[in-house]
Design an enzyme around this catalytic site. Structure first.
Site, PDB file in Angstrom:
ATOM      1  N   LYS A 252      -3.082   9.585  -4.646  1.00  0.00           N
ATOM      2  CA  LYS A 252      -3.902   9.334  -3.460  1.00  0.00           C
ATOM      3  C   LYS A 252      -3.460   8.025  -2.827  1.00  0.00           C
ATOM      4  CE  LYS A 252      -8.569   8.060  -2.205  1.00  0.00           C
ATOM      5  NZ  LYS A 252      -9.763   7.633  -2.928  1.00  0.00           N
TER       6      LYS A 252
ATOM      7  N   TYR B 157      -4.390   6.436  -7.776  1.00  0.00           N
ATOM      8  CA  TYR B 157      -4.987   6.026  -6.499  1.00  0.00           C
ATOM      9  C   TYR B 157      -4.454   4.641  -6.122  1.00  0.00           C
ATOM     10  CZ  TYR B 157      -8.874   4.588  -3.390  1.00  0.00           C
ATOM     11  OH  TYR B 157      -9.634   4.132  -2.345  1.00  0.00           O
TER      12      TYR B 157
END
Lengths: 294, 294, 294, 294
Positions: free
Chosen positions: B166, B137
Site C-alpha cells: 500500500k 504499508y
C-alpha cells in the site's frame, strides 16, 4: 487568430558544432522537419531542452528566427522567451512576435527568489508588451521558484494574454487544483514526462515534451488512446514508453535527446559546457531502450 | 485460502464515548454494517483513521476482536497491527490471526529512524509469526520512514507472506515503479485519497480509504468506471468527489470522518486528545460538501 | 523550589536483559551513578536515548521510579513524560511528580500531525495537571512536528510552568530567535550534539546529551571553557569530541551509547527491536574513537 | 603573491540610473570608497548583492573594470565571475585577471542540475584559464546546486588555484566538516549573515557580507571580538546587529542594501526588474533598525 494548442507539443534541441561553440542551424532545421513529419501538434523552440538559457542574446535570436522560419506555420509554435530580467524577457517576446511566433512560453527565471508581487509584475509587463497568447510555465526544479496554483490563476485572471498554464512540478495534484480552481476554464499542459498518462487522464490539454524527437509515434498514440477513452491501451502504451521517459528525464534532456538524435542519424553535437553529453554507457543504454521500442 | 483483496477497502473509525475515554463498541458495529451494506469490497480496522496508535493494548484488542466478529467474513478484513516494537507488532498480528483476520497491514512505525536492514528484519519477524498475507504499508507522513520501492520489493521477495503493497506517499511515480520493477506481479493499493483516479489508471488494484464511511457510492462508482474503461465517467466522478477527498485529508481523517458520521445520524464521538474534533465551521463546510454530493 | 537546570544534562539509557525483553534495573542504577560521579549537572531519564517510546506503561513506571530513587536528588532530574495521547502524558507526568522528579520534559509526540491549537492544548492540559516546571522539547526528527519559535513562546507565555525550551532541530538560528523573541528571558537548551559549541556561544543554558555516558569530562570541559570565555580552548575541546558526537548521532543514540557502555565495562544490552544494536564494525570504530579521547 | 583574504569581506552593490536601465558608475565608486574607508578587509564586486546575474556581458565588464580601478589595491579584491556556461565564466575570469583582480569567486550556476563530474570539470577549466586564486562558493539557494563538503574538498585538492571555500547553506555543520575533513588546512568563509558569530567561533577565516555597506563598524567589531577571545562582547555585538542582518537577508540583499545606502545619503537606484526595490513600509523599518544601531 491563435491556433489552439493541444496534444503533443515537441521541444526542439539546439544543435551545436562539434566543438560546442557555434550553432548548427541546418541540423536544427532537419530536427524540426522530423518533428513535424512525425505528426506533433505543435513545436516549442528554445525551451529547457533547447538550452535557451545557455545561449548569448545573438545566438538566441538566430535560433528563434531560424526555427520560426523553418516551422513556417505548418504547426503552431510556442517560443520560450524566459530571461532573468523583465526587460530581457520583453525583448525576446517582441522578437519572437516579430518573427511569427504563435505563442510564447514564460518561466519566471530567478536568481534572487521572487515574491508573488514581483512574479505578477513580470507577467504583466511581458503581457503588455506583446499581443501573443502566453503559456505560464511553472517548474521549480529549473527556475528555483514554485508558483502555487492560486498565484498562477491570479495571473491568468489579471493578464489577458496569459491563457495557458504548463505545470512541471511532477505533482498531479497541482493539475487537480488547476482543474477545480480554474473551473475547467484554464487549459493546462503537462511538462513532466513520467506523468504523461495521469496528466491526460486528469484533463491536461497537451503534453510538452522532448520525447517526440525520438519516439513521436508512442507519444501521439498515448494522447490518442486517452482521447478515444481506450484506457487499457493508454496504460499499455504509457508503460511501454515509460523507461525511455524516465531515462531522458534522469539523464538530462539536452544530453539524452541529442545523443538519441545522433543514434538515429542526425548528429547535433553535445550540450554546452558545463553540461556533459551522454557518456558511452548511457548511449548504449539509450540505444537498447530505443531498439526495444521499434 | 485468502480472499483476493481489491476495489474499495474501507477504513473503520474507532468510536469513543463522549468524554473521549471509553470505547463505544455498538457504534463501531453500526459503522461497520454501514460500510458493508454500502458495498465496500473489504474492511480495514485499526488503521490511521481508526486511531490504532492512540489505543492502549487492551483497547486495541477489544476493537480488533469486536470488529472481526462484526465483519464476520461478509467481506475480507485487513487489520493494521503496526507497533513501535517488533514484539508488539507480532503480538497484535497473532491476536488478529487468532480472531479471524483475513490479512494484516503493517506500517514500519518508528521513533528512531529505521535502517533498511532494521525494516527488513521487522517484516521478516512479523511474517514468520503468522500465516496471514501481509500488506506492507508505506506512509512517511505518519510513520516518519519512507521506504523506497526497491526496498519494498526486496521485502516482498524475501518474506513469503508479504504479498501486497500500500502506497501513500502521494507520488504517482512510486506506483509506476511498483508496476515496472514488480513486473506487474506485485499488487499495489493506493492510500492517498486525492490520487484515487490516477492510481487506478496506473494499475492500483485497490483504494484503501476512509471515504466510504461517507460517500461509498461515489468511491465504488469511480472504481467501476475505471474497470469498465469509462474514462470520461471516471474523470467526472473523480472531480465530483475530489473536494470531499481533499477536505477529509486536510482536516484529518479521524476528525472529519467522525464528524461526517455524526452528521449522518451515527454519533461516534471525537478523536482522542491531543487531536481535536472538527470545529463548528469545519462541520458546516463538511455538511455543505456532503449535501452537494447527494 | 525548583533547582536551576543548567550545564550538562545527561540522558540515561534503559538497560535490557540480553534477550531484549526484561529491564535490567541494577545496570540502570550503575549507569546513573556513573553519570553523577562524572559531574553532570542534571539527569534526564526516559528520553529518546532512554527508549521511553518503546516501553510498556508498566515498564515506563518501573524505570521512572527506579531512576528517581537512584538519583535521589543528588542532581536535578528531568523526566520525559511524552505520550501520543494527552491523557497518557498526564498520567506519566503525575507519576513522575509523585516519585520526586524535579522537572518534566514534554515532546509533542504525534501520529496525526498536530495543529498549533492542538499542541497548545496538549501543553496546557499537562501543565495544569502538575506543579513541576516543564521543558518544552522541539525535535521534528523524532516527533514529526516542528514547532516554530513563535508557537513555542506562545506556550511559554500561556502555561505558567512551561519555563524551559529544548531545541533539537539542529538549526542554530532557532536559538537566535529564542534569544531575541524571548528577550533573553526564556532559558533554552541544546539537544543537538554537533551544535554544542555554537549553542553555548549563542546563549544556551544547557546541553541535553547522552554523550556524558561516555565522555563526560570533555562535555563538561566544553561547557566550562565557554563559561570562562576561553574561546580557543572551547573550540579545541569541541573539535576534539566532535567525531564522537557525530558518530553517536548518526549511529543512533541507544545503539551507540549502549555499545559504548559495554566497551567500558557496563553491559546494558541492546536497543529493543526493530532497532538494532551497534554491529561489530561500528563497535570497533567506536572503540577507536573512545581510545583517541582518553 | 596573493594577499591573504580574511576578516570582513564587503560586497558591493551595482547602482543603476533611476529608470533601472543604465549603470551609475560614480555612485559605485562612492560606495566602494565608503566600504574601504569603513575598514573592511577586502571587497567582493559583482556577487549576488551586486546583481551580477542581471547584467549584460558589456555591463558586467564595465562594472568589473571600474570596480577594480576604484579599489586600486587598497584592499584585496575578489571578483565573482560565475556564469551559466563554462566558456562565459572563463571569459569573465580572464577579464577580471587582466584588470587586476586579486582573487575570483565562482558559484556553480546551473539551469540544468549539474553532476559532480560536471562541477569538477567546470572548476578545472576555469582554474586552468587563470593564475588567480579562486574561492569556491556554495549557495544552493541561488545556484540550485548544493555541493557536499566531500565534493568541495575534492575540487580543492585537484584544482591548484581553488584555495578558498565560501559556505552559504546556513548549516554550521558544513563548516565543522570543512574544518575536520579539510584538516584545518582549507580556509573557509561564511556567506550567511545570521551565522556570523557561530561561523567565526567554528573557525571561519572571513565573513563575506553586504552588511558593511550599512554597519561596517559592528561587523568589524564582531570579528575583532572573536579574534580577541572576547566571547561576551562578541555575543553582545552579534545580537545587537542580528535584527538588521535578518532584515537584509529576508528583504533581499540588493533591495535592502540599496535602500539603506539611499537612507544614508548615497542614492544608488533600485534592483533591476523583476526584483523590486524596498517598499515604503520596509524602508521605514530599515530606517528604524539603522537608527537603533547608531
Amino acid at each position: 487568430m491563435t491556433p489552439e494548442i493541444h496534444g503533443i507539443i515537441g521541444y526542439t534541441i539546439t544543435p551545436f558544432s562539434p566543438d560546442g561553440e557555434g550553432l548548427d542551424l541546418p541540423a536544427l532545421g532537419q530536427s524540426i522537419d522530423r518533428l513535424i513529419d512525425s505528426g506533433v501538434h505543435a513545436i516549442a523552440p528554445l525551451g529547457s531542452t533547447g538550452e535557451g538559457a545557455y545561449l548569448s542574446d545573438s545566438e538566441w535570436q538566430q535560433v528563434a528566427q531560424y526555427s520560426l522560419a523553418q516551422i513556417d506555420r505548418r504547426v503552431p509554435s510556442i517560443v520560450s522567451v524566459s530571461d532573468l530580467t523583465t526587460a530581457g524577457a520583453i525583448r525576446r517576446a517582441r522578437f519572437a512576435q516579430a518573427h511569427g511566433a504563435d505563442a510564447l512560453m514564460v518561466l519566471p527565471s530567478a536568481y534572487w527568489k521572487l515574491s508573488p508581487a514581483e512574479i505578477r509584475q513580470h507577467y504583466r509587463a511581458i503581457g503588455a508588451a506583446v499581443d501573443l497568447p502566453i503559456m505560464l510555465y511553472n517548474n521549480p526544479a529549473t527556475s528555483g521558484t514554485d508558483l502555487p496554483v492560486e498565484l498562477i490563476l491570479q495571473i491568468v485572471r489579471e493578464v489577458d494574454n496569459v491563457t495557458m498554464v504548463k505545470e512541471s512540478t511532477g505533482d498531479i495534484q497541482r493539475m487537480h487544483q488547476l482543474q477545480v480552481l480554474g473551473e475547467g476554464q484554464v487549459p493546462f499542459y503537462n511538462g513532466c514526462n513520467p506523468l504523461a498518462l495521469e496528466a491526460f487522464v486528469a484533463g491536461a490539454k497537451g503534453w510538452c515534451t522532448a520525447a517526440p524527437n525520438l519516439i513521436a509515434e508512442l507519444n501521439l498514440g498515448l494522447y490518442q488512446a486517452v482521447r478515444d477513452g481506450e484506457l487499457e491501451q493508454a496504460r499499455a502504451l504509457f508503460y511501454r514508453q515509460l523507461p525511455l521517459l524516465d531515462f531522458i528525464l534522469k539523464g538530462g534532456l539536452p544530453a539524452t535527446i541529442k545523443a538519441g538524435l545522433g543514434l538515429t542519424g542526425l548528429p547535433v553535437g553535445e550540450p554546452r559546457r558545463p553540461v556533459f553529453g551522454l557518456d558511452e554507457a548511457g548511449t548504449e543504454r539509450l540505444r537498447g531502450l530505443l531498439e526495444q521500442l521499434r
